[in-house]
Design an enzyme around this catalytic site. Structure first.
Site, mmCIF file in Angstrom:
data_model
loop_
_atom_site.group_PDB
_atom_site.id
_atom_site.type_symbol
_atom_site.label_atom_id
_atom_site.label_comp_id
_atom_site.label_asym_id
_atom_site.label_seq_id
_atom_site.Cartn_x
_atom_site.Cartn_y
_atom_site.Cartn_z
ATOM 1 C CB CYS A 61 33.472 25.284 -52.922
ATOM 2 S SG CYS A 61 33.505 24.192 -52.226
ATOM 3 C CB CYS A 110 34.364 22.619 -54.309
ATOM 4 S SG CYS A 110 32.937 23.293 -54.137
ATOM 5 C CG ASP A 111 36.858 24.504 -57.196
ATOM 6 O OD1 ASP A 111 36.668 23.709 -57.660
ATOM 7 O OD2 ASP A 111 36.747 25.619 -56.679
#
Ligand code: NAP
Length: 306
Positions: free
Chosen positions: A134, A137-138
């Protein structure tokens, strides 16, 4: 028919499930939408969407999911957080087995979506330590760092472009010498100075002690092996259907995606399918919401004729 808890139970609250819920709620069906995590599905972790009509400037996956959720709740759609363990479809009254109770329903829409495929190169040892599925997200963890992205489809190319907002360099490793992704995404990737294409190459392992330090790769034409030094590794090599809770009553294709007819009906009468979990030639938000509208209306007709 004996009484049931619901007219319709929808499994999964991605764009397909929420659309089905909106249609069913507007039809005043007694409907429950079950989601094991948060509403949104894969869209929630998609950085930017620019091929869903109505948003000429594009929209973030998070914002689009939120708009769908708000719209569904304004229709008074009941959404419950729970994980479906299994289904009993042996009778006209269908049973949805949760961890703590069993729900009965006249009809079902399976909109449980899909999850990223793993490569099996040791990525599970590096989850939260530099391996991710992701970018939204990261990605911010890789500011001014080097990352390896693996895959050649829409996800790999789109998310690699997004990663260049943070990373100083993205190696995009693909097993062939041609990308599968949409041409517009390919053009943007090729124009992006921070993306280096690594063609005809597969990843064979991940190096690192406390976290990712490099990705071992092999050129499939020359058989030459090398290590791409990197701080992170994003894997986008396709998706698998979220269909583990289904028995063999529901017919699936060779990859486990559920087969539905033009009414989205599966091999079990009264059970419909919509979105990425369906055996379909195209997986987009627009196709998921189209599937779901058909499934909800056909489920309504089905229970009217019971
Ligand atoms: P995908 O289209 O199935 O692409 C998977 C990619 O990974 C392919 O390039 C494939 O290579 C490669 N791959 C598969 N197995 C591999 C392995 N074992 N080792 C190395 N590479 C491997 O999957 P996706 O990109 O996740 O997309 C899933 C669906 O969502 C698609 O229908 C896609 O169109 C849709 N989607 C759309 C958008 C958008 O419209 N903007 C964005 C994201 C996703 P080959 O090409 O050689 O098979």
């Amino acid at each position: 028919m004996s009484t049931t808890d619901y007219d319709l139970v929808i499994i999964g609250a991605g764009p397909a499930g929420m659309t089905a819920g909106i249609y069913a709620a507007r039809a005043r069906m007694n409907v429950l939408l079950i989601e094991k995590a948060v509403p949104g599905g894969q869209v929630l972790i998609t950085d930017w969407i620019e091929n869903y009509p109505g948003f000429p400037e594009g929209i973030s996956g998070y914002d689009l999911s939120e708009k769908m959720r708000i719209q569904a709740e304004e229709m008074e759609l009941k959404i419950e957080t729970a994980e479906v363990h299994s289904l009993d479809l042996s009778d006209t009254v269908k049973q949805v087995i949760l961890k703590d109770r069993t729900i009965t329903t006249k009809s079902l829409i399976i909109a449980s979506g899909a999850s990223p495929k793993k490569l099996g190169i040791g990525e599970k040892n590096f989850m939260g330590k530099g391996v991710s599925f992701c970018a939204t997200c990261d990605g911010p963890f890789f500011k001014d760092k080097t990352v390896v992205a693996i895959g050649g489809g829409d996800t790999a190319v789109q998310e690699s472009i997004f990663l260049t907002k943070f990373a100083k360099k993205v190696y995009l490793v693909h097993r062939r010498d041609e990308l599968r992704a949409a041409k517009i995404l390919q053009e943007r990737a090729f124009e992006n100075d921070k993306i280096e294409m690594v063609w005809d190459t597969v990843a064979t392992g991940i190096d690192g002690f406390f976290g990712v330090e490099g990705v071992r790769v092999k050129n499939v034409k020359t058989e030459e092996e090398s290590v791409l030094k990197a701080d992170g590794c994003f894997i986008w090599v396709g998706i698998l259907p979220n269909a583990d809770f289904l028995s063999d009553d529901i017919k699936k294709d060779e990859y486990g995606f559920i087969i539905g007819d033009e009414k989205m009906q599966t091999s079990v009468p009264g059970v419909y399918v919509a979105g990425d979990v369906r055996d379909t030639p195209l997986r987009q938000i627009s196709t998921a919401v189209g599937d779901a509208a058909i499934a909800a209306v056909c489920a309504e007709h089905y229970i009217e004729n019971l």
